[in-house]
Write a protein that holds these residues in place. Structure first.
Motif, short mmCIF file in Angstrom:
data_model
loop_
_atom_site.label_atom_id
_atom_site.label_comp_id
_atom_site.label_asym_id
_atom_site.label_seq_id
_atom_site.Cartn_x
_atom_site.Cartn_y
_atom_site.Cartn_z
N GLY A 27 12.23 14.68 -34.44
CA GLY A 27 11.36 15.26 -33.41
C GLY A 27 10.36 16.24 -34.00
O GLY A 27 9.18 16.23 -33.65
N ALA A 28 10.84 17.07 -34.93
CA ALA A 28 9.94 18.02 -35.58
C ALA A 28 8.90 17.29 -36.42
O ALA A 28 7.72 17.63 -36.41
CB ALA A 28 10.74 18.99 -36.44
N PHE A 29 9.32 16.27 -37.13
CA PHE A 29 8.41 15.52 -37.98
C PHE A 29 7.40 14.75 -37.13
O PHE A 29 6.24 14.61 -37.52
CB PHE A 29 9.18 14.57 -38.89
N SER A 30 7.84 14.29 -35.97
CA SER A 30 6.94 13.58 -35.06
C SER A 30 5.78 14.47 -34.64
O SER A 30 4.64 14.02 -34.56
CB SER A 30 7.72 13.10 -33.84
N SER A 31 6.05 15.75 -34.37
CA SER A 31 4.96 16.64 -33.98
C SER A 31 3.99 16.88 -35.14
O SER A 31 2.79 17.01 -34.93
CB SER A 31 5.51 17.97 -33.45
N LEU A 32 4.51 16.88 -36.39
CA LEU A 32 3.62 17.01 -37.54
C LEU A 32 2.71 15.80 -37.67
O LEU A 32 1.51 15.93 -37.92
CB LEU A 32 4.45 17.16 -38.83
N VAL A 33 3.28 14.61 -37.49
CA VAL A 33 2.48 13.39 -37.60
C VAL A 33 1.46 13.32 -36.47
O VAL A 33 0.30 12.94 -36.69
CB VAL A 33 3.39 12.15 -37.62
N THR A 34 1.84 13.72 -35.27
CA THR A 34 0.90 13.73 -34.15
C THR A 34 -0.25 14.69 -34.43
O THR A 34 -1.41 14.37 -34.17
CB THR A 34 1.62 14.13 -32.86
N SER A 35 0.07 15.85 -34.99
CA SER A 35 -0.97 16.81 -35.34
C SER A 35 -1.89 16.25 -36.42
O SER A 35 -3.11 16.41 -36.34
CB SER A 35 -0.34 18.11 -35.82
N LEU A 36 -1.33 15.57 -37.41
CA LEU A 36 -2.14 14.93 -38.45
C LEU A 36 -3.09 13.92 -37.84
O LEU A 36 -4.28 13.90 -38.16
CB LEU A 36 -1.23 14.26 -39.48
N THR A 37 -2.58 13.09 -36.95
CA THR A 37 -3.42 12.07 -36.33
C THR A 37 -4.49 12.69 -35.44
O THR A 37 -5.67 12.33 -35.53
CB THR A 37 -2.55 11.10 -35.50
N ASP A 38 -4.08 13.65 -34.59
CA ASP A 38 -5.03 14.23 -33.63
C ASP A 38 -6.09 15.10 -34.31
O ASP A 38 -7.25 15.09 -33.89
CB ASP A 38 -4.30 15.08 -32.60
N ASN A 39 -5.70 15.85 -35.33
CA ASN A 39 -6.61 16.84 -35.90
C ASN A 39 -7.34 16.40 -37.16
O ASN A 39 -8.32 17.03 -37.54
CB ASN A 39 -5.85 18.14 -36.18
N ILE A 40 -6.86 15.37 -37.82
CA ILE A 40 -7.51 14.94 -39.07
C ILE A 40 -7.98 13.49 -39.00
O ILE A 40 -9.16 13.20 -39.22
CB ILE A 40 -6.56 15.15 -40.27
N ILE A 41 -7.08 12.58 -38.66
CA ILE A 41 -7.44 11.15 -38.69
C ILE A 41 -8.40 10.79 -37.56
O ILE A 41 -9.41 10.12 -37.79
CB ILE A 41 -6.17 10.28 -38.65
#
Length: 139
Positions: free
Chosen positions: A28-42
């Motif tokens: 769950g914690a890692f999922s929020s990191l990946v979501t942030s990566l996608t939303d804010n960078i990719i």
């Protein structure tokens, strides 16, 4: 019912259950990191092509229907990143686990039991014994 509750208690307090709970929390914690990566960078990088935030890209269809293509593709990107990282983690864990198993396998194996005689060999042996008995009776 008592046996069922005892089995459940054994299952719930086993290491596997605790490992799974820790995995869910970390996931769950890692999922929020990946979501942030996608939303804010990719998404902003891909959005350069559309001159808008990619997650906000929609397809307008007749009758006022809009399809959130950008949000859907963002979710697919999240899934692929999470699946890849989990694959790498599991592959690494399996490699570590197999290293421990190699040490156990290095022990000398017990000698294999002699192979059991085939049915043909058993029949030949019985026939030989019967023949020996018949020749002994004839003498």
């Amino acid at each position: 019912m008592k046996k069922f509750l005892e089995e459940f208690k054994t299952f719930a307090l086993k290491g596997n259950m605790m490992d799974m709970a820790i995995g869910v929390i970390i996931g769950g914690a890692f999922s929020s990191l990946v979501t942030s990566l996608t939303d804010n960078i990719i998404n902003p990088i891909i959005g350069i092509l559309f001159q808008a935030d990619f997650s906000n890209v929609v397809l307008n269809l007749p009758f006022g229907i809009t399809l959130g293509i950008g949000a859907f593709i963002s979710a697919i990107i999240n899934f692929i990143i999470l699946a890849f990282v989990l694959f790498c983690l599991i592959k690494g864990m399996n490699a570590l686990m197999s290293m421990g198993h190699h040490k156990q396998e290095e022990k000398p194996a017990e000698p294999a039991a002699p192979a059991a005689p085939t049915q043909e060999e058993l029949l030949a042996q019985i026939l030989a014994e019967l023949k020996a008995q018949n020749t002994a009776k004839a003498e």
